[in-house]
Design a protein around this motif. Structure first.
Motif, PDB file in Angstrom:
ATOM      1  N   LYS A 200       0.830  -1.203   0.000  1.00  0.00           N
ATOM      2  CA  LYS A 200       0.000   0.000   0.000  1.00  0.00           C
ATOM      3  C   LYS A 200       0.863   1.251   0.000  1.00  0.00           C
ATOM      4  O   LYS A 200       1.577   1.544   0.964  1.00  0.00           O
ATOM      5  N   LYS A 201       0.801   1.982  -1.082  1.00  0.00           N
ATOM      6  CA  LYS A 201       1.352   3.327  -1.078  1.00  0.00           C
ATOM      7  C   LYS A 201       0.267   4.260  -0.548  1.00  0.00           C
ATOM      8  O   LYS A 201      -0.825   3.827  -0.229  1.00  0.00           O
ATOM      9  N   ALA A 202       0.561   5.548  -0.474  1.00  0.00           N
ATOM     10  CA  ALA A 202      -0.408   6.475   0.120  1.00  0.00           C
ATOM     11  C   ALA A 202      -1.738   6.460  -0.625  1.00  0.00           C
ATOM     12  O   ALA A 202      -2.799   6.435  -0.011  1.00  0.00           O
ATOM     13  N   ARG A 203      -1.670   6.475  -1.960  1.00  0.00           N
ATOM     14  CA  ARG A 203      -2.914   6.626  -2.715  1.00  0.00           C
ATOM     15  C   ARG A 203      -3.164   5.506  -3.717  1.00  0.00           C
ATOM     16  O   ARG A 203      -3.999   5.642  -4.605  1.00  0.00           O
ATOM     17  N   THR A 205      -2.650   0.908  -4.451  1.00  0.00           N
ATOM     18  CA  THR A 205      -2.174  -0.417  -4.054  1.00  0.00           C
ATOM     19  C   THR A 205      -1.389  -0.962  -5.236  1.00  0.00           C
ATOM     20  O   THR A 205      -1.895  -1.037  -6.349  1.00  0.00           O
ATOM     21  N   LEU A 230       6.233   0.419   3.963  1.00  0.00           N
ATOM     22  CA  LEU A 230       4.844   0.379   3.533  1.00  0.00           C
ATOM     23  C   LEU A 230       4.119  -0.854   4.067  1.00  0.00           C
ATOM     24  O   LEU A 230       4.732  -1.909   4.257  1.00  0.00           O
ATOM     25  N   PRO A 231       2.800  -0.736   4.285  1.00  0.00           N
ATOM     26  CA  PRO A 231       2.041  -1.937   4.704  1.00  0.00           C
ATOM     27  C   PRO A 231       2.026  -2.959   3.570  1.00  0.00           C
ATOM     28  O   PRO A 231       1.717  -2.627   2.429  1.00  0.00           O
TER      29      PRO A 231
ATOM     30  N   HIS B  32      -2.332  10.458   3.814  1.00  0.00           N
ATOM     31  CA  HIS B  32      -2.449   9.029   4.129  1.00  0.00           C
ATOM     32  C   HIS B  32      -1.213   8.579   4.890  1.00  0.00           C
ATOM     33  O   HIS B  32      -0.195   8.260   4.296  1.00  0.00           O
ATOM     34  N   TYR B  34      -0.065   5.703   7.445  1.00  0.00           N
ATOM     35  CA  TYR B  34      -0.443   4.430   8.052  1.00  0.00           C
ATOM     36  C   TYR B  34       0.439   4.151   9.272  1.00  0.00           C
ATOM     37  O   TYR B  34       1.577   4.597   9.340  1.00  0.00           O
ATOM     38  N   GLU B  36       1.926   1.535   9.929  1.00  0.00           N
ATOM     39  CA  GLU B  36       3.125   0.828   9.481  1.00  0.00           C
ATOM     40  C   GLU B  36       4.182   1.805   8.969  1.00  0.00           C
ATOM     41  O   GLU B  36       5.381   1.557   9.120  1.00  0.00           O
ATOM     42  N   ASN B  37       3.760   2.934   8.383  1.00  0.00           N
ATOM     43  CA  ASN B  37       4.726   3.949   7.956  1.00  0.00           C
ATOM     44  C   ASN B  37       5.539   4.425   9.168  1.00  0.00           C
ATOM     45  O   ASN B  37       6.762   4.559   9.121  1.00  0.00           O
TER      46      ASN B  37
END
Lengths: 283, 123
Positions: A200-203, A205, A230-231, B32, B34, B36-37
């Motif tokens: 997952k990037k900010a905006r 997947t 990143l997640p 955004h 997260y 995790e970030n």
């Protein structure tokens, strides 16, 4: 253990077929034949208590889906109460419990007339309570129920899938345990490398599938560094052979706490070693 | 220095804010963030990173939101909380070799929390 005691020999045979042949031979060394023949002989000859013991001892040698959840709170219903369709099979120590449920399928067959019937497979599952996690594992049922019929199978619908059980657990307050830290620690130590991943990037997947299943860390240092912050979602890892792990390849969704072993383990070990390693690194 | 960096400096002397980390913080997308970030940036546990983010919410530096994910993990919608997510969302799926849109109940899909840097927050 009522489910196992009352199961037909065919049901027991199909359940034994979920285990690798090497483990079956180790359990019943006096028997000979193909895997199918071994399972049929064991189902006929072995007492059900012995079969239950075999299932519990060798559970982690099988293909399985494992869901890692937050530790259980005292006021939360135990996962067992959320498996009312599953029969307790036994336990190991004070924190590991085995169950045998049924996966029910509704099958529409034309043979030559149309008929609809239900068929069920025995479904082994396990609940483990750890200090930092509650772990629920399901052995993967590979058997295609279509092979039970000689006529045309028009449709197969499975009731009671893992997804539904996990939804029930979510509604009971169980949340998945984030495994990003543990997975990335093992990755950083070169215990394993990823060759497919969603993250997952900010905006957006992003999906990366490496050509020829090359490792991301070994092949693309910049991509590897990016992913560390990143997640991660569905990611396939290959464990370094030099580690001696009984697991060669596995899939994990670290953000949702799910681990999938899609192959039998090698040698004498089992997949619990990998799950233990991930959880230790996740602290 | 953005407000998130200033906030992190204020709240914890244990966070070793090296030049690399400061640069990484400033490069986080403020729309955004997260858990995790934050966890990966500081090499801390998920639980501790979550507590930092929630403390930042209470301090008015961050705003918490929740997003609902399609089965392919793409984000279908987001809202200030689960109750305000749309009851159904539309996701892309492959059927018979074609990409089609399928409607799902939000309640049955996975959710993720994320944080947004509040506008105009002084460091």
């Amino acid at each position: 253990m009522a489910t196992l005691q009352s199961a037909s020999q065919d049901d027991v045979r199909r359940t034994l077929e979920l285990f690798p042949v090497s483990v079956l031979k180790a359990g019943w060394g006096h028997l000979r034949g193909t895997k199918e023949e071994l399972c049929a002989q064991i189902a006929e000859q072995a007492d059900r208590a012995g079969v239950a013991q075999f299932i519990m001892q060798n559970f982690a040698r099988c293909k399985q889906h494992t869901y890692v959840l937050q530790p259980r709170h005292a006021d939360q219903a135990s996962p067992e109460t959320l498996l009312p369709f599953a029969d307790a099979m036994g336990q190991v120590g004070q924190d590991t419990f085995f169950f045998l449920g049924s996966a029910v399928y509704t099958v529409l067959v034309r043979d030559p007339d149309f008929r609809q019937e239900d068929v069920s497979l025995l479904w082994p599952m396990r609940v483990q309570y750890r200090e930092g996690a509650t772990i629920i594992s399901f052995i993967v049922l590979e058997r295609d129920v279509r092979t039970f019929y000689t006529g045309d199978v028009i449709s197969v619908r499975r009731h009671r899938e893992e997804r539904m059980l996990l939804e029930d657990l979510g509604m009971a307050g169980y949340q998945s345990l984030d495994l990003n830290k543990g997975i990335k620690a093992l990755w950083a130590s070169d215990y394993m490398d990823a060759f497919r991943s969603k993250f997952k990037k900010a905006r957006s997947t992003t999906t990366e599938n490496m050509d020829r299943e090359r490792g991301i860390k070994a092949t693309d240092a910049a991509l590897y560094e990016l992913m560390q912050g990143l997640p991660l979602f569905d990611t396939s890892f290959r464990i370094a052979p030099a580690s001696g792990s009984p697991v060669e390849i596995f899939q994990v969704n670290p953000t949702d706490g799910t681990i999938r072993m899609t192959r039998y383990t090698e040698g004498g070990g089992d997949s619990d070693e990998l799950v233990d390693r991930i959880l230790e690194a996740n602290i | 220095m953005n407000s998130l960096t200033g906030f992190l400096k204020r709240i914890s002397k244990k966070l070793l804010l090296t030049p690399d980390r400061l640069k990484a913080i400033s490069q986080l997308d403020p729309s955004h963030i997260y858990v995790e970030n934050v966890r990966a940036l500081f090499g801390i546990s998920t639980g501790l990173a979550k507590r930092f983010c929630e403390f930042a919410v209470r301090q008015g530096v961050l705003e918490r939101r929740v997003e609902v994910r399609c089965p392919d993990q793409s984000v279908a919608a987001d809202a200030p909380d689960v109750a305000r997510l749309p009851p159904t969302v539309s996701c892309w799926a492959e059927e018979n070799g074609m990409e089609v849109q399928v409607t799902y109940e939000s309640a049955r899909l996975r959710k993720s929390e994320f944080y947004v840097l509040r506008e105009g927050r002084a460091a």
